[in-house]
Design a protein around this motif. Structure first.
Motif, PDB file in Angstrom:
ATOM      1  N   ILE A  21      56.274  30.440  29.358  1.00 42.64           N
ATOM      2  CA  ILE A  21      56.983  29.168  29.209  1.00 42.64           C
ATOM      3  C   ILE A  21      56.064  28.053  29.680  1.00 42.64           C
ATOM      4  O   ILE A  21      55.585  28.082  30.812  1.00 42.64           O
ATOM      5  N   ASP A  22      55.815  27.089  28.830  1.00 40.31           N
ATOM      6  CA  ASP A  22      54.959  25.952  29.168  1.00 40.31           C
ATOM      7  C   ASP A  22      55.771  24.936  29.968  1.00 40.31           C
ATOM      8  O   ASP A  22      56.694  24.321  29.435  1.00 40.31           O
ATOM      9  N   PRO A  23      55.442  24.710  31.249  1.00 33.33           N
ATOM     10  CA  PRO A  23      56.221  23.787  32.073  1.00 33.33           C
ATOM     11  C   PRO A  23      55.885  22.314  31.843  1.00 33.33           C
ATOM     12  O   PRO A  23      56.504  21.437  32.429  1.00 33.33           O
ATOM     13  N   GLY A  24      54.910  22.036  30.973  1.00 31.47           N
ATOM     14  CA  GLY A  24      54.394  20.685  30.775  1.00 31.47           C
ATOM     15  C   GLY A  24      55.424  19.562  30.695  1.00 31.47           C
ATOM     16  O   GLY A  24      55.270  18.547  31.377  1.00 31.47           O
ATOM     17  N   PRO A  25      56.472  19.687  29.900  1.00 32.93           N
ATOM     18  CA  PRO A  25      57.443  18.591  29.794  1.00 32.93           C
ATOM     19  C   PRO A  25      58.172  18.259  31.100  1.00 32.93           C
ATOM     20  O   PRO A  25      58.703  17.162  31.247  1.00 32.93           O
ATOM     21  N   LEU A  26      58.205  19.183  32.059  1.00 32.75           N
ATOM     22  CA  LEU A  26      58.846  18.921  33.359  1.00 32.75           C
ATOM     23  C   LEU A  26      57.904  18.264  34.359  1.00 32.75           C
ATOM     24  O   LEU A  26      58.343  17.579  35.276  1.00 32.75           O
ATOM     25  N   GLU A  50      50.512  29.907  37.970  1.00 33.62           N
ATOM     26  CA  GLU A  50      51.342  30.302  36.835  1.00 33.62           C
ATOM     27  C   GLU A  50      52.783  29.846  36.988  1.00 33.62           C
ATOM     28  O   GLU A  50      53.613  30.127  36.141  1.00 33.62           O
ATOM     29  N   ARG A  51      53.076  29.149  38.069  1.00 33.24           N
ATOM     30  CA  ARG A  51      54.447  28.694  38.322  1.00 33.24           C
ATOM     31  C   ARG A  51      54.449  27.189  38.487  1.00 33.24           C
ATOM     32  O   ARG A  51      53.446  26.527  38.251  1.00 33.24           O
ATOM     33  N   ILE A  52      55.560  26.669  38.961  1.00 36.54           N
ATOM     34  CA  ILE A  52      55.640  25.251  39.299  1.00 36.54           C
ATOM     35  C   ILE A  52      56.100  25.122  40.735  1.00 36.54           C
ATOM     36  O   ILE A  52      56.601  26.077  41.333  1.00 36.54           O
ATOM     37  N   SER A  53      55.937  23.928  41.272  1.00 33.90           N
ATOM     38  CA  SER A  53      56.497  23.613  42.576  1.00 33.90           C
ATOM     39  C   SER A  53      57.246  22.296  42.440  1.00 33.90           C
ATOM     40  O   SER A  53      56.955  21.493  41.559  1.00 33.90           O
ATOM     41  N   VAL A  54      58.209  22.107  43.325  1.00 31.82           N
ATOM     42  CA  VAL A  54      59.059  20.922  43.292  1.00 31.82           C
ATOM     43  C   VAL A  54      59.030  20.270  44.663  1.00 31.82           C
ATOM     44  O   VAL A  54      59.119  20.952  45.688  1.00 31.82           O
ATOM     45  N   PRO A  71      58.198  26.418  45.936  1.00 30.06           N
ATOM     46  CA  PRO A  71      57.989  27.039  44.631  1.00 30.06           C
ATOM     47  C   PRO A  71      59.282  27.016  43.837  1.00 30.06           C
ATOM     48  O   PRO A  71      60.374  27.032  44.411  1.00 30.06           O
ATOM     49  N   ALA A  72      59.156  26.956  42.527  1.00 31.28           N
ATOM     50  CA  ALA A  72      60.331  26.926  41.659  1.00 31.28           C
ATOM     51  C   ALA A  72      60.104  27.836  40.466  1.00 31.28           C
ATOM     52  O   ALA A  72      58.973  28.161  40.124  1.00 31.28           O
ATOM     53  N   ARG A  73      61.174  28.218  39.835  1.00 34.63           N
ATOM     54  CA  ARG A  73      61.123  29.070  38.645  1.00 34.63           C
ATOM     55  C   ARG A  73      61.506  28.228  37.438  1.00 34.63           C
ATOM     56  O   ARG A  73      62.458  27.463  37.492  1.00 34.63           O
ATOM     57  N   GLY A  80      63.770  34.616  24.288  1.00 31.39           N
ATOM     58  CA  GLY A  80      62.438  34.688  23.688  1.00 31.39           C
ATOM     59  C   GLY A  80      61.758  33.346  23.604  1.00 31.39           C
ATOM     60  O   GLY A  80      60.731  33.217  22.957  1.00 31.39           O
ATOM     61  N   GLY A  81      62.307  32.336  24.273  1.00 30.71           N
ATOM     62  CA  GLY A  81      61.788  30.982  24.144  1.00 30.71           C
ATOM     63  C   GLY A  81      60.518  30.730  24.929  1.00 30.71           C
ATOM     64  O   GLY A  81      60.272  31.361  25.954  1.00 30.71           O
ATOM     65  N   ASP A  82      59.723  29.790  24.434  1.00 23.25           N
ATOM     66  CA  ASP A  82      58.512  29.403  25.144  1.00 23.25           C
ATOM     67  C   ASP A  82      58.534  27.927  25.532  1.00 23.25           C
ATOM     68  O   ASP A  82      57.618  27.427  26.143  1.00 23.25           O
ATOM     69  N   LYS A  83      59.603  27.224  25.189  1.00 24.20           N
ATOM     70  CA  LYS A  83      59.757  25.812  25.547  1.00 24.20           C
ATOM     71  C   LYS A  83      60.548  25.721  26.841  1.00 24.20           C
ATOM     72  O   LYS A  83      61.593  26.344  26.995  1.00 24.20           O
ATOM     73  N   VAL A  84      60.039  24.922  27.779  1.00 19.21           N
ATOM     74  CA  VAL A  84      60.720  24.795  29.058  1.00 19.21           C
ATOM     75  C   VAL A  84      62.023  24.026  28.871  1.00 19.21           C
ATOM     76  O   VAL A  84      62.109  23.098  28.070  1.00 19.21           O
ATOM     77  N   TRP A  85      63.047  24.452  29.586  1.00 17.36           N
ATOM     78  CA  TRP A  85      64.325  23.757  29.551  1.00 17.36           C
ATOM     79  C   TRP A  85      64.709  23.275  30.936  1.00 17.36           C
ATOM     80  O   TRP A  85      65.284  22.218  31.095  1.00 17.36           O
TER      81      TRP A  85
END
Length: 135
Positions: A21-26, A50-54, A71-73, A80-85
């Motif tokens: 999942i690409d976190p880019g938009p977040l 490979e993760r994100i942090s908030v 750290p955040a998930r 099966g999605g690859d777009k971050v929500w």
């Protein structure tokens, strides 16, 4: 051999592993619309390996309380999605625990927070929702 359990039909995945999942938009700094908020005033999402942090900032007079970086998930909108929500992050402030659930909604970041108190103050658990934008 064990059989995977499903709670919904759409959770069936035909490949051994879902896409990354690409976190880019977040990623970035998000701020509130109204300065007189009593909840969150700012949220910063950063890629962390490979993760994100908030990092969240509370509200108040003077400098906003910095909750720190955790750290955040990330989540997609489908198995099966690859777009971050959205994302989930947890804070333990000692006297309270806060679960943040953030998700993208029409170009805004909506962050919902569930707060429970772990001290003996008798305060009720509560739930808030804050909308933030990129400045």
């Amino acid at each position: 051999m064990s059989t995977a359990r499903l709670s919904r039909r759409r959770e069936r995945l035909e490949r051994p592993r879902g896409p990354e999942i690409d976190p880019g938009p977040l990623v970035g700094r998000w701020v509130i619309f109204a300065d007189e908020t009593t909840g969150l005033s700012e949220v910063e999402v950063a890629e962390s390996g490979e993760r994100i942090s908030v990092r969240a900032l509370g509200s108040g007079t003077g400098e906003a309380p910095n909750w720190g970086r955790v750290p955040a998930r990330v989540f997609s909108d489908d198995v099966g999605g690859d777009k971050v929500w959205g994302f989930r992050a947890s804070y333990d402030h000692g006297f309270e625990r806060v679960e943040l659930f953030g998700y993208l909604n029409r170009g805004l970041l909506c962050v919902e927070a569930g707060t429970t108190f772990t001290d003996s103050s008798g305060r009720s658990p509560y739930f808030t929702r804050t909308f933030l934008y990129r400045p």
